[in-house]
Design a protein around this motif. Structure first.
Motif, PDB file in Angstrom:
ATOM      1  N   UNK A 125      -5.758  40.365  38.647  1.00 27.27           N
ATOM      2  CA  UNK A 125      -4.494  39.654  38.788  1.00 27.27           C
ATOM      3  C   UNK A 125      -3.653  39.862  37.526  1.00 27.27           C
ATOM      4  N   UNK A 126      -2.771  40.863  37.524  1.00 24.99           N
ATOM      5  CA  UNK A 126      -1.981  41.150  36.323  1.00 24.99           C
ATOM      6  C   UNK A 126      -0.905  40.110  36.030  1.00 24.99           C
ATOM      7  N   UNK A 127      -0.730  39.144  36.925  1.00 26.35           N
ATOM      8  CA  UNK A 127       0.226  38.076  36.643  1.00 26.35           C
ATOM      9  C   UNK A 127      -0.344  37.053  35.670  1.00 26.35           C
ATOM     10  N   UNK A 128      -1.623  37.135  35.418  1.00 21.75           N
ATOM     11  CA  UNK A 128      -2.266  36.233  34.455  1.00 21.75           C
ATOM     12  C   UNK A 128      -2.358  36.931  33.104  1.00 21.75           C
ATOM     13  N   UNK A 129      -1.929  36.237  32.058  1.00 21.64           N
ATOM     14  CA  UNK A 129      -1.952  36.813  30.716  1.00 21.64           C
ATOM     15  C   UNK A 129      -3.380  37.200  30.301  1.00 21.64           C
ATOM     16  N   UNK A 130      -4.346  36.357  30.636  1.00 23.66           N
ATOM     17  CA  UNK A 130      -5.733  36.648  30.252  1.00 23.66           C
ATOM     18  C   UNK A 130      -6.206  37.962  30.859  1.00 23.66           C
ATOM     19  N   UNK A 131      -5.837  38.217  32.111  1.00 22.48           N
ATOM     20  CA  UNK A 131      -6.249  39.459  32.767  1.00 22.48           C
ATOM     21  C   UNK A 131      -5.538  40.656  32.136  1.00 22.48           C
ATOM     22  N   UNK A 132      -4.264  40.495  31.809  1.00 27.68           N
ATOM     23  CA  UNK A 132      -3.526  41.598  31.196  1.00 27.68           C
ATOM     24  C   UNK A 132      -4.107  41.935  29.824  1.00 27.68           C
ATOM     25  N   UNK A 133      -4.518  40.922  29.088  1.00 24.55           N
ATOM     26  CA  UNK A 133      -5.132  41.160  27.786  1.00 24.55           C
ATOM     27  C   UNK A 133      -6.428  41.942  27.938  1.00 24.55           C
ATOM     28  N   UNK A 134      -7.220  41.590  28.935  1.00 25.47           N
ATOM     29  CA  UNK A 134      -8.470  42.313  29.193  1.00 25.47           C
ATOM     30  C   UNK A 134      -8.184  43.743  29.647  1.00 25.47           C
TER      31      UNK A 134
END
Length: 381
Positions: A125-134
């Motif tokens: 889910x790239x809408x979540x900052x945590x996922x984008x950071x990962x």
């Protein structure tokens, strides 16, 4: 030592340090790998049971398992499982991408790929900052493995900008398909799919390879950890083993009553040099010294012993503690993690108990020259 021998050593240790080398990322070492690829291939295959693949543009060292085991220890603070999963998905997505791709393009492809019914993973889910950071960490991992090559600026600011949606594209990368397809070695995959077992080398070769891998890959080799076959091989072939170590690395084999260690000539030649001039290393060293003086090398210590040693170090060297080390049990956990990674503090199998290995005595009675300023903390991200 002649020039060819020095070049072979430099190329060999470089491959141990960076299993993926090419002319762009390692311009100084790459020509040496190409020139000495035959000798290097023989060393890795016959002495360590590894496979070196050298092409016109890159070299890849595969640490193949023997009987389902790879001796090389896990990286200190390795990527999380989610980062590895995202890296695998990004690698699959990159195979179908254009020759030049971007962080955003790969992210979009991975989002679609992760929703397929047969993938069986938590959707990305790239809408979540945590996922984008990962995902940024996953892309960085592919860069380190040579599958992607940054084009232009690829620094922390740009990666952080994309994670915060401040950069719509993120970094730009060349898809290096040759190395992308070599991320997985067919022999390693075959062993993994067969439950971690294979026929393996003959008995004597297995003993030779097992011993040499432990000497090259581990911080220290305790005789108690060798198999009977490895101990017998070392007893009968000690001179050959020492000669090989010197020939391949140029490093010194330190021999003690309890074991052996191949001591790297430079901090850059090991993945976890210790101790460095860092607050975390200082704290770990002081805790180790407190444990050795109180209990002795070879002793079993408990979580209470470790906690007491950490408290003593924090009180005795208060000025050397960074803000991070002043919080909660930070000194204790830092020491436990680092000393465990160095095999100086070894789990016994019983919860909250460890054994101080014999090598711990090597660091006893460290001399503290000055603690009037905080030590720098390294970036381990």
């Amino acid at each position: 030592m002649n020039r060819d021998a020095a070049e072979r050593q430099r190329a060999f240790t470089a491959l141990l340090r960076s299993p993926v080398l090419d002319r762009r990322t390692h311009p100084d070492v790459w020509p040496l790998v190409r020139v000495h690829r035959v000798a290097l291939g023989e060393w890795f295959t016959q002495r360590l049971g590894y496979r070196l693949v050298v092409t016109d543009s890159a070299a890849r060292l595969f640490r193949l398992p023997v009987d389902g085991v790879v001796v090389a220890p896990r990286r200190f603070r390795p990527p999380t499982r989610r980062v590895l999963v995202l890296a695998i998905l990004a690698a699959a997505a990159a195979e179908d991408a254009e020759d030049i791709t971007t962080t955003q393009d790969l992210s979009d492809r991975v989002r679609v790929l992760s929703t397929h019914e047969d993938v069986g993973l938590a959707p990305y889910d790239p809408d979540r900052y945590a996922e984008r950071t990962l995902f940024v960490k996953a892309v960085r991992l592919l860069v380190s493995m040579g599958a992607l090559r940054p084009i232009g600026r690829d620094d922390e600011e740009r990666r952080e900008g994309w994670a915060h949606h401040r950069d719509a594209i993120g970094g730009a990368y060349e898809v290096r398909r040759e190395l992308l397809l070599r991320l997985v070695d067919p022999a390693s995959l075959r062993v993994a799919l067969s439950g971690g077992r294979d026929d393996g080398p003959p008995h004597e070769a297995a003993a030779r390879i097992g011993l040499m891998r432990k000497l090259v890959e581990l911080p220290v080799v305790l005789y108690e950890d060798l198999t009977d076959a490895e101990r017998h091989y070392l007893t009968s072939q000690r001179h050959r083993v020492l000669t090989w170590c010197a020939e391949m690395t140029g490093w010194v084999v330190e021999q003690r009553a309890e074991g052996m260690a191949l001591i790297a000539a430079d901090e850059a030649d090991t993945d976890l040099p210790f101790p460095r001039q860092r607050a975390a290393d200082f704290a770990a060293l002081m805790v180790l010294d407190e444990l050795v003086r109180t209990h002795g090398a070879g002793s079993v210590v408990t979580a209470d012993d470790l906690r007491a040693a950490a408290s003593e170090v924090r009180a005795r060297h208060a000025k050397a503690m960074t803000n991070e080390l002043r919080v909660g049990n930070a000194v204790e956990s830092t020491a436990r993690d680092r000393l465990g990674a160095l095999d100086l503090l070894r789990p016994t199998g019983i919860p909250d108990t460890w054994r101080l290995t014999a090598a711990a005595a090597r660091f006893r009675d460290p001399r503290v020259v000055a603690v009037n300023a905080k030590l720098d903390e390294e970036d381990e991200g």
